[in-house]
Design an enzyme around this catalytic site. Structure first.
Site, PDB file in Angstrom:
ATOM      1  N   LYS A 289       0.844  -1.196   0.000  1.00 58.20           N
ATOM      2  CA  LYS A 289       0.000   0.000   0.000  1.00 58.20           C
ATOM      3  C   LYS A 289       0.883   1.251   0.000  1.00 58.20           C
ATOM      4  CE  LYS A 289      -3.996  -1.678   2.649  1.00 58.20           C
ATOM      5  NZ  LYS A 289      -5.026  -1.477   1.618  1.00 58.20           N
ATOM      6  N   ARG A 363     -10.384 -11.325   1.758  1.00 59.62           N
ATOM      7  CA  ARG A 363     -11.264 -12.354   1.184  1.00 59.62           C
ATOM      8  C   ARG A 363     -10.603 -13.736   1.222  1.00 59.62           C
ATOM      9  NH1 ARG A 363     -11.684  -9.058  -4.311  1.00 59.62           N
ATOM     10  NH2 ARG A 363     -11.369  -7.408  -2.783  1.00 59.62           N
TER      11      ARG A 363
HETATM   12  N1  BES Z   1      -8.089  -3.685   4.360  1.00 64.79           N
HETATM   13  C1  BES Z   1      -8.270  -3.228   3.032  1.00 64.79           C
HETATM   14  C2  BES Z   1      -9.579  -2.443   2.843  1.00 64.79           C
HETATM   15  C3  BES Z   1      -9.694  -1.155   3.622  1.00 64.79           C
HETATM   16  C4  BES Z   1      -9.336   0.052   3.029  1.00 64.79           C
HETATM   17  C5  BES Z   1     -10.216  -1.145   4.891  1.00 64.79           C
HETATM   18  C6  BES Z   1      -9.464   1.217   3.743  1.00 64.79           C
HETATM   19  C7  BES Z   1     -10.351   0.035   5.608  1.00 64.79           C
HETATM   20  C8  BES Z   1      -9.972   1.216   5.032  1.00 64.79           C
HETATM   21  C9  BES Z   1      -8.298  -4.411   2.067  1.00 64.79           C
HETATM   22  O1  BES Z   1      -7.551  -5.509   2.437  1.00 64.79           O
HETATM   23  C10 BES Z   1      -7.779  -3.932   0.764  1.00 64.79           C
HETATM   24  O2  BES Z   1      -6.638  -3.547   0.728  1.00 64.79           O
HETATM   25  N2  BES Z   1      -8.612  -3.947  -0.252  1.00 64.79           N
HETATM   26  C11 BES Z   1      -8.227  -3.504  -1.537  1.00 64.79           C
HETATM   27  C12 BES Z   1      -8.807  -4.463  -2.544  1.00 64.79           C
HETATM   28  C13 BES Z   1      -8.272  -4.283  -3.930  1.00 64.79           C
HETATM   29  C14 BES Z   1      -6.805  -4.644  -3.982  1.00 64.79           C
HETATM   30  C15 BES Z   1      -9.060  -5.167  -4.878  1.00 64.79           C
HETATM   31  C16 BES Z   1      -8.808  -2.099  -1.742  1.00 64.79           C
HETATM   32  O3  BES Z   1      -9.886  -1.797  -1.264  1.00 64.79           O
HETATM   33  O4  BES Z   1      -8.123  -1.284  -2.372  1.00 64.79           O
HETATM   34 ZN    ZN Z   2      -5.525  -5.347   1.794  1.00 59.73          ZN
END
Ligand code: BES
Ligand code: ZN
Ligand code: ZN
Length: 510
Positions: A289, A363
């Site tokens: 990230k 997931r």
């Molecule tokens: N934990 C994150 C989602 C999240 C984002 C929770 C902001 C709380 C605040 C999750 O694991 C994630 O990174 N999701 C990605 C999915 C994508 C790679 C398909 C996202 O939302 O960008």
């Molecule tokens: Zn994630």
């Protein structure tokens, strides 16, 4: 009484009582009156002529007419034995709106008490329509929620003042009834507090192992009603949890798979299951990230926190149904041992998954947790997960997304959630988008190649791991689980404990 256990110390921060009485005899520092829209005059009818005139003038200049969420403070008034008098608006007296306004009013009262340094508060609920336990509980809930503070990591922590809040009733019977309700709200709030603390503790202290310990502590303090089973990595390997372990393989900290079981006093045919996402820190893994996106990722175990919070309450309220709580706890970290984008793993139910983005890890952990809990033959499953940023884009910070294969379950949860003040909005498991998850080389892939509909495709991914005959609902709590600005009077920045009240309401109503 709300107790907060910290490092062995028991801190009492709020004592709530219900008595028959009037504000003029209560002998408190702050008296609170609840005012419905345009009903200021009847509320102040007990005041002396002189005070009434002063108050009316004040209400006029401050434009206070009892609107929901508005408040008017008058200090140093003679003729009433309190230093401060606070009027809080309730707005219109419609059912859910009234509950929401009462919750907010409880929060506002606590905020003012803090600001004024008042230790004793009396809330006038002599009006019969407010005194009903199933109406007034929203106000008690709001006061308890607003009383939360997280100072474990501050130098001067633990110096709590006790706030004494007395609800004043017109008759003794009503006060008596309210006492039972207050106990119940305190029990529920204890669970919410557990969840908020778990989310607020930084990831270096809130590890999978710590989550497992908390589960064991909950079982230990449950008087034998709750059992905790912790599966180590090797056992998860044996069970074939390839999706979950793929996430865990990049982390130095050991994964812990947590299984809580609540057994009701009398046997029941209903077996409810709740699954919480327990990623104690989500760096994104090798699909790292950006710094801004990582800052709040200690919150990625908020689903797990909600489940643990709910179980804390079950040992107190003793619901009549079986409940399983499952958390596949792990960190999501990049390292030489981490899963690579493009790798294919085999999940516990046999489906192979092409992992194209290691940041779509929730997931993966949930897939195996859902498969695992199916062996308990649950009559319904709810999962809670901070799953997609897309859900925050869609619904903002205050509303969770709910997706379900059962309209009955979705409706039940939404009804409970609305009553408890936890907003959720239904999103579709739109079948055609399942195509987008087709992999070239495996049964399914963990992301799609489009930027659109990310919350729906995440829900559809999970649906692949739940038989259509099992009622299941997925709550995407990425928005409301952790807030970066205060929301209303009840929630400071940080963990909100979102989901605990809905889970408890769901189980208690089953
Ligand atoms: N934990 C994150 C989602 C999240 C984002 C929770 C902001 C709380 C605040 C999750 O694991 C994630 O990174 N999701 C990605 C999915 C994508 C790679 C398909 C996202 O939302 O960008
Ligand atoms: Zn994630
Ligand atoms: Zn995540």
């Amino acid at each position: 009484m709300t107790k907060r256990r910290r490092k062995g110390k028991v801190l009492v921060t709020m004592i709530i009582t219900a008595t028959k009485g009037t504000p003029s005899t209560a002998g408190v520092e702050l008296v609170v009156y609840l005012v419905s829209k345009d009903k200021f005059l009847p509320v102040i009818k007990d005041f002396s002529d002189h005070n009434r005139q002063t108050l009316e003038r004040l209400a006029k200049t401050q434009e206070f007419a009892g609107e929901a969420g508005k408040a008017m403070l008058c200090s140093g008034m003679g003729g009433i034995r309190a230093d401060h008098v606070l009027f809080i608006g309730l707005g219109e007296k419609k059912k859910e709106a009234l509950r929401a306004a009462l919750r907010e009013a409880g929060g506002i009262a606590v905020q003012y008490a803090r600001r004024l340094g008042a230790r004793t508060v009396a809330v006038d609920v002599r009006a019969r329509e407010l005194a009903l336990p199933n109406v007034l509980n929203a106000c008690v809930q709001g006061a308890l929620l607003a009383n939360y503070a997280f100072d474990v990591y501050k130098k001067d922590n633990g110096k709590k003042v006790v706030l004494q809040t007395d609800f004043l009733f017109a008759d003794g019977r009503m006060a008596q009834n309210a006492r039972r309700m207050i106990k119940e709200e305190e029990a529920i709030n204890a669970g919410v507090t557990v969840a908020r603390d778990l989310v607020n503790v930084p990831a270096h202290d809130m590890t999978p192992e710590r989550l497992a310990q908390v589960a064991q502590e909950i079982a230990k303090n449950s008087g034998g009603t709750i059992k905790a089973k912790i599966l180590q990595r090797a056992e998860c390997e044996k069970l074939g949890m390839g999706a979950y372990l793929a996430v865990a393989q990049g982390a130095q900290r050991e994964p812990k798979f947590i299984h809580l079981t609540y057994v009701p006093p009398r046997n029941s045919k209903k077996v409810l299951a709740m699954v919480g996402k327990g990623v104690t820190f989500d760096s994104g893994g090798l699909s790292l990230k950006p710094a801004d996106g990582m800052m709040t990722m200690k919150c990625d175990m908020a689903g797990a926190a909600a489940v643990l919070g709910a179980f804390t309450v079950f040992s107190d309220l003793k619901p009549a149904v079986h409940v399983h709580g499952v958390i596949a706890a792990t960190e999501n970290m990049p390292s030489g041992g981490a899963i690579r984008p493009g790798d294919v793993v085999k999940s516990m139910n046999g489906k192979t998954i092409e992992i194209l983005n290691t940041d779509a890890e929730g997931r993966l952990t949930l897939a195996d947790a859902l498969t695992y809990v199916l062996k308990e033959k649950p009559t319904a499953i709810v999962d809670l997960a901070t799953l997609t940023g897309a859900c925050m884009v869609a619904l903002g910070e205050e509303v969770a997304g709910i997706m379900s294969n059962s309209s009955v379950l979705a409706k039940t949860l939404q009804t409970v959630a609305r009553k408890e003040g936890e907003e959720m909005w239904e999103l579709p498991l739109f079948g055609r988008y399942a195509e987008l998850l087709k992999s070239d080389i495996a049964d399914i892939k963990n992301i799609t190649s489009t930027r659109y509909g990310g919350t729906l495709t995440a829900g559809l991914f999970l649906q692949e791991f739940v038989p259509s005959a099992t009622p299941w609902a997925h709550l995407d709590i990425a928005g409301p689980a952790f807030i970066e600005r205060p929301v209303g009077a009840c929630f400071q920045k940080g963990g909100t404990g979102y989901g605990v009240r809905t889970l408890v309401g769901w189980v208690m109503g089953a």
